[in-house]
Design an enzyme around this catalytic site. Structure first.
Site, mmCIF file in Angstrom:
data_model
loop_
_atom_site.group_PDB
_atom_site.id
_atom_site.type_symbol
_atom_site.label_atom_id
_atom_site.label_comp_id
_atom_site.label_asym_id
_atom_site.label_seq_id
_atom_site.Cartn_x
_atom_site.Cartn_y
_atom_site.Cartn_z
ATOM 1 N N ALA A 128 0.805 -1.226 0.000
ATOM 2 C CA ALA A 128 0.000 0.000 0.000
ATOM 3 C C ALA A 128 0.842 1.282 0.000
ATOM 4 C CB ALA A 128 -0.935 -0.019 1.208
ATOM 5 N N ALA A 129 1.654 1.467 1.033
ATOM 6 C CA ALA A 129 2.383 2.732 1.153
ATOM 7 C C ALA A 129 3.462 2.842 0.081
ATOM 8 C CB ALA A 129 3.010 2.833 2.546
ATOM 9 N N ARG A 175 3.777 9.769 -11.500
ATOM 10 C CA ARG A 175 2.827 10.698 -12.135
ATOM 11 C C ARG A 175 3.452 12.087 -12.284
ATOM 12 N NH1 ARG A 175 -0.760 8.194 -8.265
ATOM 13 N NH2 ARG A 175 -1.745 6.455 -9.347
ATOM 14 N N SER A 190 0.978 -4.460 -4.373
ATOM 15 C CA SER A 190 -0.321 -3.768 -4.288
ATOM 16 C C SER A 190 -1.497 -4.708 -4.092
ATOM 17 C CB SER A 190 -0.548 -2.911 -5.535
ATOM 18 O OG SER A 190 0.264 -1.788 -5.479
ATOM 19 N N CYS A 207 -6.477 -6.431 3.532
ATOM 20 C CA CYS A 207 -7.812 -6.275 4.142
ATOM 21 C C CYS A 207 -8.793 -7.306 3.585
ATOM 22 C CB CYS A 207 -8.348 -4.877 3.885
ATOM 23 S SG CYS A 207 -7.135 -3.570 4.163
ATOM 24 N N TYR A 236 -32.371 11.866 6.084
ATOM 25 C CA TYR A 236 -33.307 10.932 6.723
ATOM 26 C C TYR A 236 -34.360 10.447 5.733
ATOM 27 C CZ TYR A 236 -37.782 9.618 8.707
ATOM 28 O OH TYR A 236 -38.965 8.972 8.931
ATOM 29 N N ARG A 239 -26.862 14.981 21.473
ATOM 30 C CA ARG A 239 -27.734 15.846 22.290
ATOM 31 C C ARG A 239 -27.711 15.391 23.749
ATOM 32 N NH1 ARG A 239 -33.549 15.754 20.193
ATOM 33 N NH2 ARG A 239 -33.706 13.984 21.592
HETATM 34 C C1 LIG Z 1 -6.020 -9.567 7.605
HETATM 35 C C2 LIG Z 1 -5.903 -8.074 7.541
HETATM 36 C C3 LIG Z 1 -7.048 -7.301 7.390
HETATM 37 C C4 LIG Z 1 -6.939 -5.914 7.349
HETATM 38 N N1 LIG Z 1 -8.077 -5.164 7.189
HETATM 39 C C5 LIG Z 1 -7.990 -3.808 7.133
HETATM 40 C C6 LIG Z 1 -9.146 -3.018 6.924
HETATM 41 O O1 LIG Z 1 -10.258 -3.549 6.770
HETATM 42 N N2 LIG Z 1 -9.008 -1.668 6.888
HETATM 43 C C7 LIG Z 1 -7.782 -1.038 7.019
HETATM 44 O O2 LIG Z 1 -7.701 0.192 6.958
HETATM 45 N N3 LIG Z 1 -6.652 -1.791 7.203
HETATM 46 C C8 LIG Z 1 -6.740 -3.140 7.262
HETATM 47 N N4 LIG Z 1 -5.592 -3.890 7.418
HETATM 48 C C9 LIG Z 1 -4.298 -3.206 7.593
HETATM 49 C C10 LIG Z 1 -3.678 -2.857 6.247
HETATM 50 O O3 LIG Z 1 -3.640 -3.993 5.432
HETATM 51 C C11 LIG Z 1 -2.285 -2.332 6.482
HETATM 52 O O4 LIG Z 1 -2.366 -1.224 7.336
HETATM 53 C C12 LIG Z 1 -1.616 -1.907 5.177
HETATM 54 O O5 LIG Z 1 -1.446 -2.994 4.331
HETATM 55 C C13 LIG Z 1 -0.268 -1.265 5.491
HETATM 56 O O6 LIG Z 1 0.382 -0.966 4.304
HETATM 57 P P1 LIG Z 1 1.972 -0.855 4.260
HETATM 58 O O7 LIG Z 1 2.322 -0.630 2.839
HETATM 59 O O8 LIG Z 1 2.418 0.099 5.299
HETATM 60 O O9 LIG Z 1 2.473 -2.274 4.778
HETATM 61 P P2 LIG Z 1 2.246 -3.727 4.123
HETATM 62 O O10 LIG Z 1 0.952 -3.789 3.406
HETATM 63 O O11 LIG Z 1 2.482 -4.700 5.229
HETATM 64 O O12 LIG Z 1 3.418 -3.824 3.064
HETATM 65 C C14 LIG Z 1 4.753 -3.864 3.472
HETATM 66 C C15 LIG Z 1 5.501 -4.683 2.452
HETATM 67 O O13 LIG Z 1 6.868 -4.577 2.688
HETATM 68 C C16 LIG Z 1 7.483 -5.807 2.430
HETATM 69 N N5 LIG Z 1 8.751 -5.814 3.156
HETATM 70 C C17 LIG Z 1 8.929 -5.694 4.502
HETATM 71 N N6 LIG Z 1 10.231 -5.704 4.799
HETATM 72 C C18 LIG Z 1 10.896 -5.818 3.632
HETATM 73 C C19 LIG Z 1 12.265 -5.882 3.299
HETATM 74 N N7 LIG Z 1 13.231 -5.829 4.236
HETATM 75 N N8 LIG Z 1 12.597 -6.011 1.996
HETATM 76 C C20 LIG Z 1 11.639 -6.066 1.002
HETATM 77 N N9 LIG Z 1 10.324 -6.018 1.294
HETATM 78 C C21 LIG Z 1 9.959 -5.879 2.582
HETATM 79 C C22 LIG Z 1 6.482 -6.827 2.932
HETATM 80 O O14 LIG Z 1 6.666 -8.088 2.312
HETATM 81 C C23 LIG Z 1 5.159 -6.176 2.542
HETATM 82 O O15 LIG Z 1 4.660 -6.620 1.299
HETATM 83 C C24 LIG Z 1 -5.677 -5.292 7.461
HETATM 84 C C25 LIG Z 1 -4.514 -6.067 7.614
HETATM 85 C C26 LIG Z 1 -4.628 -7.451 7.660
HETATM 86 C C27 LIG Z 1 -3.381 -8.259 7.826
#
Ligand SMILES: Cc1cc2nc3c(=O)[nH]c(=O)nc-3n(C[C@H](O)[C@H](O)[C@H](O)COP(=O)(O)OP(=O)(O)OC[C@H]3O[C@@H](n4cnc5c(N)ncnc54)[C@H](O)[C@@H]3O)c2cc1C
Length: 459
Positions: free
Chosen positions: A18-19, A29, A48, A52, A437, A453
């Protein structure tokens, strides 16, 4: 070790979800590939993906893992000219030489140099060092690969009994998935109620609903280990201080901590929450090094305290802010409220801002009001129970937080309250808001208005 010299300014992204990929796409972009080379390094096989969606993959609401991937590496290469290397773990960051050490699975480590670095390493799941935690049939659910492994196990082994350890939202969603797959489900939690992000009085409603769905809930029972078949075989049961519960499959949902170890080892500043310290533009303490997502700490908009709250909503927004700044634009991240929503079967659970314990810790004097109401006009078919709780500061009457537990259509009201919190509104302001509503959607006085309220009158 090989070292490569860059022809163009180069951004390296560590972590391809995600991040990381929000930052990479946004930077692209704003800067084309002639101006900025982008290399993303990801340990796992996917980019990507929606973690969740994992519970819905396991429960078969979502049919295939591919549906949870919004952009795969080939799409990033083709449409964004981002070089993505999956199966590649970053083992170290050298800030003086401006390099990272990357190791492809089973291969030789390579040094890659960067001009800018984006750290998006996510969170590390809490795994207690108890006996049997690595036994076959015991799963974490952090990455898409974890989710696929659980789904394949359920499809092929047809387990009959499931134990979910941890009663947070991921535990609840996994309990739902196993109920949907026809298993007998137990949820074991060390705290006195499930969903400790809610106050215990609201958590009790979740417990009652879970019990009503046939989930056996065991509270105040720390897990002491996993029992396996003789000779290190598959999981058989989960042991607590009270008893031993049969299990053909175990899922651990014990929370996470920020994945900040790489940054810490490189000498980048880590905050008191254990997350990487960043400013509003997502800059770390090191020049040209950015961070976003579950690995960082954020500013809470109500308490003004640093927090690490692992949510996809924050990770995507922070990644985009970092990408805008990396690409030469200007963006700031506005902080977090910890707004979260989840469901277990038809029960919806949502929260925003501070709960009672958090408000107390932040030094607020506050009042609370709780209302039992209905999701639609009482006479309208499908009207179901919902409970709404709000907290407000005594002197300023400012809303501090809200929690909702209720049946279908209750939960998304949390967004109204998050909007009110974001704008520091008083409970009088909330009570006066012009909300939509019609009988199928809410009572004429929406529970949001009445609770606000009630709280205003109380103060
Ligand atoms: C089961 C589940 C359900 C969830 N449901 C929700 C929800 O409904 N709503 C919500 O807002 N959030 C939810 N979340 C949380 C959300 O998924 C995370 O907050 C989000 O994915 C964080 O994004 P990120 O990119 O910071 O980290 P991540 O998505 O964890 O991505 C980090 C990536 O970095 C990689 N990485 C780590 N270290 C290294 C390294 N040294 N070298 C190379 N790659 C590395 C990992 O393999 C991973 O793919 C859920 C999480 C889980 C596990």
């Amino acid at each position: 070790m090989e070292r490569r010299v860059n022809a163009r300014p180069r951004l390296i992204v560590i972590g391809g979800d995600a991040a990381g990929m929000s930052a990479a796409s946004q930077a692209r972009r704003l800067r084309d590939s002639a101006e900025l080379e982008i290399l993303a390094l990801e340990r796992g096989p996917h980019t990507s993906y929606s973690a969740c969606g994992i519970p819905y993959l396991v429960g078969k609401t979502v049919s295939s893992p591919e549906a949870l991937i919004s952009r795969d590496p080939a799409t990033f290469r083709r449409d964004f000219e981002i070089d993505v290397r999956t199966g590649t773990e970053v083992e170290g960051i050298d800030l003086d030489r401006r390099t990272v050490t990357a190791r492809p699975a089973g291969g030789r480590a390579v040094e890659e140099s960067f001009d800018q670095l984006m750290i998006a390493t996510g969170a590390v799941p809490v795994r207690p060092g108890l006996p049997g935690m690595d036994a076959p049939g015991v799963f974490g659910v952090q990455t898409l690969s974890d989710g696929i492994a659980v789904r394949e196990f359920v499809d092929s082994r047809r387990p009959r009994t499931a134990v979910v350890v941890g009663g947070g939202y991921i535990g609840l969603e996994m309990a739902e998935a196993f109920v949907q797959r026809g298993m007998e489900v137990r949820l074991i939690e060390a705290a006195t109620e499930p969903m400790t992000t809610l106050d215990p009085d609201m958590g009790r409603l979740v417990r009652d609903a879970l019990t009503g769905m046939g989930v056996r809930v065991h509270l105040s029972e720390p897990v002491t280990g996993v029992e396996t078949a003789p000779g290190g075989g598959a999981v058989r049961a989960v042991a607590t201080e009270e008893a031993s519960y049969p299990a053909d499959i175990v899922v651990l949902g014990l929370g996470v901590r920020p994945g900040s170890d790489l940054a810490r080892a490189a000498g980048i500043e880590i905050g008191p929450t254990g997350g990487i310290a960043v400013d509003a533009r997502m800059r770390t303490s090191a020049e040209g090094v950015w961070a976003a997502g579950d690995c960082v700490q954020s500013l809470h908009r109500v308490s003004h305290a640093p927090v690490s709250i692992a949510l996809g909503t924050h990770a995507n927004k922070q990644g985009r802010v970092a990408g805008t700044n990396i690409g030469g634009g200007y963006a700031r991240f506005g902080g977090v409220l910890g707004t979260a929503i989840s469901k277990v079967c038809d029960l919806e659970v949502a929260r925003t801002g501070l709960n009672e314990a958090e408000a107390r810790r932040a030094g607020f004097e506050f009042e609370t009001a709780t209302l039992e109401s209905t999701t639609r006009a009482g006479y309208f078919p499908g009207a179901a129970a919902m409970t709404l709780k709000m907290l407000a500061e005594r002197r300023s009457r400012r809303l501090l937080g809200a929690q909702i537990v209720g049946w279908e259509n209750a939960g998304k009201r949390i967004d109204v309250l998050a909007t009110a919190l974001w704008n520091s509104m008083s409970v009088e302001d909330v009570a006066a808001m012009d909300l939509g509503y019609a009988p199928p959607f809410s009572p004429v006085w929406d529970p949001v208005l009445i609770t606000a309220r009630k709280l205003a009158e109380q103060m």
